[in-house]
Design a protein around this motif. Structure first.
Motif, mmCIF file in Angstrom:
data_model
loop_
_atom_site.group_PDB
_atom_site.id
_atom_site.type_symbol
_atom_site.label_atom_id
_atom_site.label_comp_id
_atom_site.label_asym_id
_atom_site.label_seq_id
_atom_site.Cartn_x
_atom_site.Cartn_y
_atom_site.Cartn_z
ATOM 1 N N MET A 97 40.081 15.989 34.788
ATOM 2 C CA MET A 97 39.838 14.829 33.912
ATOM 3 C C MET A 97 40.889 14.718 32.822
ATOM 4 O O MET A 97 41.349 13.648 32.497
ATOM 5 N N ASN A 98 41.291 15.873 32.278
ATOM 6 C CA ASN A 98 42.280 15.814 31.203
ATOM 7 C C ASN A 98 43.703 16.023 31.729
ATOM 8 O O ASN A 98 44.623 16.234 30.972
ATOM 9 N N ASN A 99 43.842 15.935 33.051
ATOM 10 C CA ASN A 99 45.129 16.259 33.648
ATOM 11 C C ASN A 99 46.253 15.339 33.209
ATOM 12 O O ASN A 99 47.390 15.753 33.075
ATOM 13 N N THR A 129 47.401 21.917 21.847
ATOM 14 C CA THR A 129 48.155 22.967 21.177
ATOM 15 C C THR A 129 47.312 24.247 21.153
ATOM 16 O O THR A 129 47.812 25.341 21.353
ATOM 17 N N VAL A 130 45.998 24.052 20.927
ATOM 18 C CA VAL A 130 45.074 25.194 20.989
ATOM 19 C C VAL A 130 44.539 25.267 22.419
ATOM 20 O O VAL A 130 43.768 24.412 22.849
ATOM 21 N N ARG A 131 44.974 26.290 23.168
ATOM 22 C CA ARG A 131 44.652 26.319 24.591
ATOM 23 C C ARG A 131 43.153 26.482 24.851
ATOM 24 O O ARG A 131 42.612 25.904 25.794
ATOM 25 N N ALA A 132 42.482 27.255 23.983
ATOM 26 C CA ALA A 132 41.053 27.485 24.181
ATOM 27 C C ALA A 132 40.269 26.159 24.147
ATOM 28 O O ALA A 132 39.259 25.996 24.830
ATOM 29 N N TYR A 133 40.796 25.222 23.378
ATOM 30 C CA TYR A 133 40.155 23.902 23.273
ATOM 31 C C TYR A 133 40.261 23.165 24.606
ATOM 32 O O TYR A 133 39.266 22.626 25.127
ATOM 33 N N SER A 134 41.449 23.182 25.202
ATOM 34 C CA SER A 134 41.640 22.573 26.526
ATOM 35 C C SER A 134 40.711 23.227 27.542
ATOM 36 O O SER A 134 40.080 22.553 28.357
ATOM 37 N N ASP A 135 40.620 24.559 27.461
ATOM 38 C CA ASP A 135 39.763 25.289 28.392
ATOM 39 C C ASP A 135 38.312 24.834 28.274
ATOM 40 O O ASP A 135 37.613 24.652 29.267
ATOM 41 N N SER A 190 33.932 19.408 31.911
ATOM 42 C CA SER A 190 33.941 18.503 33.068
ATOM 43 C C SER A 190 33.629 19.259 34.359
ATOM 44 O O SER A 190 33.013 18.692 35.263
ATOM 45 N N ASP A 191 33.991 20.550 34.412
ATOM 46 C CA ASP A 191 33.600 21.338 35.589
ATOM 47 C C ASP A 191 32.080 21.434 35.699
ATOM 48 O O ASP A 191 31.508 21.330 36.785
ATOM 49 N N GLU A 192 31.443 21.641 34.539
ATOM 50 C CA GLU A 192 29.984 21.772 34.524
ATOM 51 C C GLU A 192 29.321 20.486 35.018
ATOM 52 O O GLU A 192 28.350 20.521 35.772
ATOM 53 N N ILE A 193 29.865 19.347 34.555
ATOM 54 C CA ILE A 193 29.321 18.057 34.982
ATOM 55 C C ILE A 193 29.503 17.895 36.488
ATOM 56 O O ILE A 193 28.585 17.460 37.197
ATOM 57 N N ARG A 241 28.334 22.888 20.395
ATOM 58 C CA ARG A 241 29.316 23.853 19.911
ATOM 59 C C ARG A 241 30.667 23.178 19.671
ATOM 60 O O ARG A 241 31.311 23.376 18.635
ATOM 61 N N MET A 242 31.070 22.342 20.613
ATOM 62 C CA MET A 242 32.374 21.691 20.488
ATOM 63 C C MET A 242 32.403 20.701 19.337
ATOM 64 O O MET A 242 33.394 20.584 18.624
#
Lengths: 233, 270
Positions: free
Chosen positions: A1-3, A9-15, A21-24, A73-74
């Motif tokens: 989705m975010n491809n 810049t913060v990789r954990a945020y992208s993760d 979206s994987d969960e959905i 959390r997000m």
């Protein structure tokens, strides 16, 4: 989705966004098989499959709760903006709709036991056709989510019209059935609820399509647009 | 919408047109020596509202802010081209006295900069030099009203004769805002007014900004996207001297149209 976007810049945020979206997608796939299984259980008069659907709903509920926790959390820790904000809100709403779809599939599955107590009704075939359309739309909307396609989302919304027509004609047919032969009332009533639940699943699928449209374009999908094919560019 | 490959950054927004325009920038270019810092910026900044300028360091947001009250003139090598009008009056016109202009357009900086004078004199200084008060009683009234508007009166009413530099950072920033208000400006420019303050002092300034917008045109430069989202009605995103996108704050933060804006506000710049 975010491809199509650059990485954060913060990789954990992208993760985290990817995990959302994987969960959905996972929840969607599960719901899709729940819906097709519940229809199969009714059609094949298969109580074991029906029980399996009822049992499987716990998994859908657990995924919804996990998604909800992740979204909260997000929002608290990342304060998502723009497309990230839309992705987060859309995931929250979509997981809610999928959870309802799961409940409706469970309810349909439970009716298998009741329907099996009486003779098979001729109209079960119409319900099956309606069910196939509902499953196809659900599959399509999940594809639209993975592809981030607003056009596909609009197409799903339009296709829901057909589901509604199916339901309306089934309603009339079942009514005349019951009037003709009062002995079929119990089974017909259950079948009517099955059809009603399928129609509701179609509505939740439409809600998901609307959220996908919002997620991709940032704009609400207006009723007029989805009702009138001539309106769309 | 300007395509990202060009240097032109003329972005008007319909919402800015519907609000009453206060400041109009038309084809503004700014140079520091041979280096061009601002490329052809045109925008209408509405009155009685808060407009936030956001963008990465060095994007030109402070430079643009400083063209509005000709603060760039204090830098020798700075040169401004184009038209900047406040209520239709050309700011760069030879007839305009920069001292009068800066009374009309007040400014608040990142670091609070009270004069090494009493709290009272800090606020009274502007009205005194501009001859805005007819006597001591009048001046007292201006000082009190300004400190009240800046939300500082209750904290300093009993110690007006004490040095302004003795106040806390957040109080100093509100004192500086009171000093700006005291000369009845029309526009207040704020260059990262909260970056040196703690969250409570920041919240007080943000509350103050929200109250002040009823009477002033406020332009704020901020590095905090959350602050821009909280305090402003319009947001302008600058990047490498271009005005990339300008529109209602809500739109910029939920549905920006330009990929560069999207990347910046979601933290994908790199």
């Amino acid at each position: 989705m975010n491809n199509q976007l650059h990485a954060h810049t913060v990789r954990a945020y992208s993760d985290e966004l990817n995990a959302l979206s994987d969960e959905i997608a996972r929840m969607g796939g599960l719901c899709e098989s729940q819906v097709s299984d519940c229809i199969a259980a009714v059609m094949r008069r298969d109580p074991a499959l029906a029980d399996q659907v009822v049992e499987g709903d716990h998994q859908v509920d657990a995924l919804e709760s996990a998604t909800e926790k992740r979204v909260i959390r997000m929002l608290a820790l990342r304060q998502p903006m723009a497309s990230d904000l839309r992705a987060t809100i859309a995931a929250y709403r979509i997981s809610g709709d999928l959870e309802r779809i799961g409940d409706l599939a469970k309810n349909i599955a439970r009716r298998t036991h009741e329907l099996n107590k009486s003779e098979p009704l001729e109209l079960t075939r119409s319900v099956e056709r309606m069910g196939k359309l509902v499953v196809a739309n659900l599959h399509r909307v999940l594809d639209a989510f993975s592809a981030g396609s607003a056009e596909e989302a609009i197409a799903v919304c339009r296709s829901d019209e057909e589901v509604d027509e199916h339901y309306n004609s089934l309603f009339r047919e079942l009514l005349s059935f019951m009037i003709e032969d009062p002995r079929t009332i119990t089974a017909s009533a259950h079948l009517l609820f099955v059809a009603k639940n399928l129609e509701r699943i179609g509505d939740h699928t439409t809600n998901i399509a609307e959220m996908i449209h919002y997620l991709v374009t940032g704009n609400e999908l207006h009723r007029e647009i989805r009702r009138d094919p001539g309106d769309v560019a | 919408m300007a395509d990202s490959g060009t240097r032109s950054s003329t972005v008007y927004h319909d919402a800015a047109k519907t609000l009453q325009g206060k400041i109009t920038l038309d084809g503004v270019n700014v140079f520091y020596g041979p280096k061009q810092a601002i490329h052809d910026v045109s925008m209408v900044i509405p009155d009685r509202s808060v407009t936030a300028f956001i963008g990465p360091s060095g994007c030109g947001k402070s430079t643009i802010l400083r063209t509005i009250n000709r603060m760039n003139e204090t830098i020798d090598i700075a040169r401004t081209e184009g038209s900047i009008r406040i209520d239709g009056d050309e700011v760069n016109s030879k007839a305009v006295d920069p001292v009068i202009l800066r009374a009309r357009v007040g400014m608040v900086f990142q670091k609070p900069n009270p004069f090494p004078k009493s709290i009272y004199d800090n606020v009274a200084y502007g009205p005194r030099i501009h001859g805005l008060a007819s006597g001591k009683r009048d001046l007292d009234a201006i000082v009190e009203t300004s400190l009240k508007k800046a939300g500082l009166w209750d904290e300093v009413a009993d110690r007006l004769d004490q040095p302004g530099t003795g106040l806390s950072g957040g109080q100093q920033q509100r004192l500086v805002i009171a000093r700006a208000i005291a000369v009845s400006p029309e526009v207040i420019l704020m260059d990262e007014p909260c970056s040196a303050l703690d969250p409570i002092a920041t919240a007080k300034i943000e509350e103050l900004i929200d109250e002040l917008r009823e009477n002033y045109c406020i332009v704020i430069v901020t590095h905090s996207m959350a602050q821009a989202a909280r305090v402003s009605q319009m947001t302008a995103f600058f990047h490498m001297g271009d005005l990339v996108e300008y529109g209602p704050t809500e739109d910029i933060f939920t549905n920006p149209h330009e990929p560069r804006t999207q990347d910046y506000i979601t933290g994908r710049f790199g």
